[in-house]
Design an enzyme around this catalytic site. Sequence first.
Site, PDB file in Angstrom:
ATOM      1  CB  THR A  90      -0.932  -0.023   1.237  1.00  0.00           C
ATOM      2  OG1 THR A  90      -1.778  -1.155   1.116  1.00  0.00           O
ATOM      3  CG2 THR A  90      -1.786   1.225   1.342  1.00  0.00           C
ATOM      4  CB  THR A 109       0.898  -3.543   6.481  1.00  0.00           C
ATOM      5  OG1 THR A 109      -0.412  -3.564   5.911  1.00  0.00           O
ATOM      6  CG2 THR A 109       1.490  -2.163   6.387  1.00  0.00           C
TER       7      THR A 109
HETATM    8  N1  ASP Z   1      -2.728  -5.494   1.182  1.00  0.00           N
HETATM    9  C1  ASP Z   1      -1.627  -4.578   1.356  1.00  0.00           C
HETATM   10  C2  ASP Z   1      -0.308  -5.324   1.247  1.00  0.00           C
HETATM   11  O1  ASP Z   1       0.105  -5.937   2.178  1.00  0.00           O
HETATM   12  C3  ASP Z   1      -1.738  -3.927   2.670  1.00  0.00           C
HETATM   13  C4  ASP Z   1      -0.680  -2.912   2.962  1.00  0.00           C
HETATM   14  O2  ASP Z   1       0.345  -2.789   2.348  1.00  0.00           O
HETATM   15  O3  ASP Z   1      -0.916  -2.142   3.918  1.00  0.00           O
HETATM   16  O4  ASP Z   1       0.302  -5.267   0.237  1.00  0.00           O
END
Ligand code: ASP
Length: 321
Positions: free
Chosen positions: A13, A88
Amino acid sequence: MAKKLLILHTGGTISMSEGEDGKVSPSDKNPLVAALDKLNHPAKLYQESLLNVPSPHITLDHWQILKERIEHAVQAEQFDGIVITHGTDTLEETAYFLDLALNTKVPVAITGAMRSSNELGADGLINLQSAILVALSDESQNKGVLVVMNDEIHHAKFVTKTHTTNVATFQTPTFGPCGLVTKNQVIYFQHLSQYEHFPIERLTKRNVQLVKAYVEMDSFLLEQLAQHQCDGVVIEALGAGNLPPSCLSGVQKLLDAKIPVVLVSRAFNGITQDVYDYLGGGKQLKQQGIIFTKGLSGQKARIKLLVLLNQSLAQPLANYF
Ligand code: ASP
C-alpha cells in the site's frame, strides 16, 4: 560524512494509489520514488524498486532476493543501513525471516503504510522518514530487523499486525514496542534478551504447515499431513498450550512419522508452557515430543522452523525454540 542508506522498495500500500472508484492498486510508477526529496534527514539516500508486489504475493524466492541484495549492499557497497518498504499484510513475516537469516550487523528497518499515497492522512511518507531515522541511528546496530510504523519501533520477532485498517496496527503483544521515533530522535527503552541469527546461504522450500486448534478439533488435517510426510507442522494451540483430545491421534501420527510438531498459543499474549496434566494438556503434549515456544506467533514459528530445517543443527531442534 553523511551516512549512506539504501532504500529497497518491494511494493504494498505504501507504493500504491487510490483510484476514482476508491479502490487501491499498484501502478508502474512508485509514488514514493519521486517523494523522497520531501523528507527531512541527514542521510545520503539511494533507492531501488527491487520488487513491486502486494505483500500477499510475497514468496520465499522474494525473501532470497532481498537477503542477497542487502548482504551485497552492506558487504560490497558499504551501505551504513538499509530501509525496506513493504506491504503490511506479510511485513512481519519478511521482517522475521530477514531477522533470522541475514548476515549483517548494520541497521535494517522495514516499514509500510495503511493508507496509500494519495489518501487523506496517508502515513507512508512519515513512516518512511521514521524508518530512515532508525536506520541512521548507531543504536539500531546489532538489533536485527526493526519494524518502524506509526512512530514506534518493534523487534521483528514478536511484532504483529493487529488491525485491518488502523494506522496503529503494528503491536508487540506481551512486551510492547522497543523504541520510539520523535520528530528528530530515535529512543530505545527495551532490548531483547537474545538476538538469534541463523545465517543460511539459501532458503529452500519445505512443506511446513500451520494449523489452528478449536473446540472438538479432529485429526483429519493432521493425519493428512502425516500421510503426506510434510516437513513440519506448527499448531496454534489453546491457552497455555493444550489441545482437544479429539485431535490427539493425529498428533501422534505426526510424531510417529518423525515430523516435528511445534506448539504456539492462539492466545494473543503470553508464552506456551507444559502446565496442565490432563488428556491433551501441555504436560502430556511435551512428554510426547511436541516442541513448545516462548511468545512466537504461528506464522513466526513456521518461519523459524523453515529456517532451522535449512541448517545443519548441532543440537536437537527443540533446543532452538
Ligand atoms: N494489502 C496490502 C499489502 O500488504 C496492505 C498494505 O500494504 O498495507 O500489500
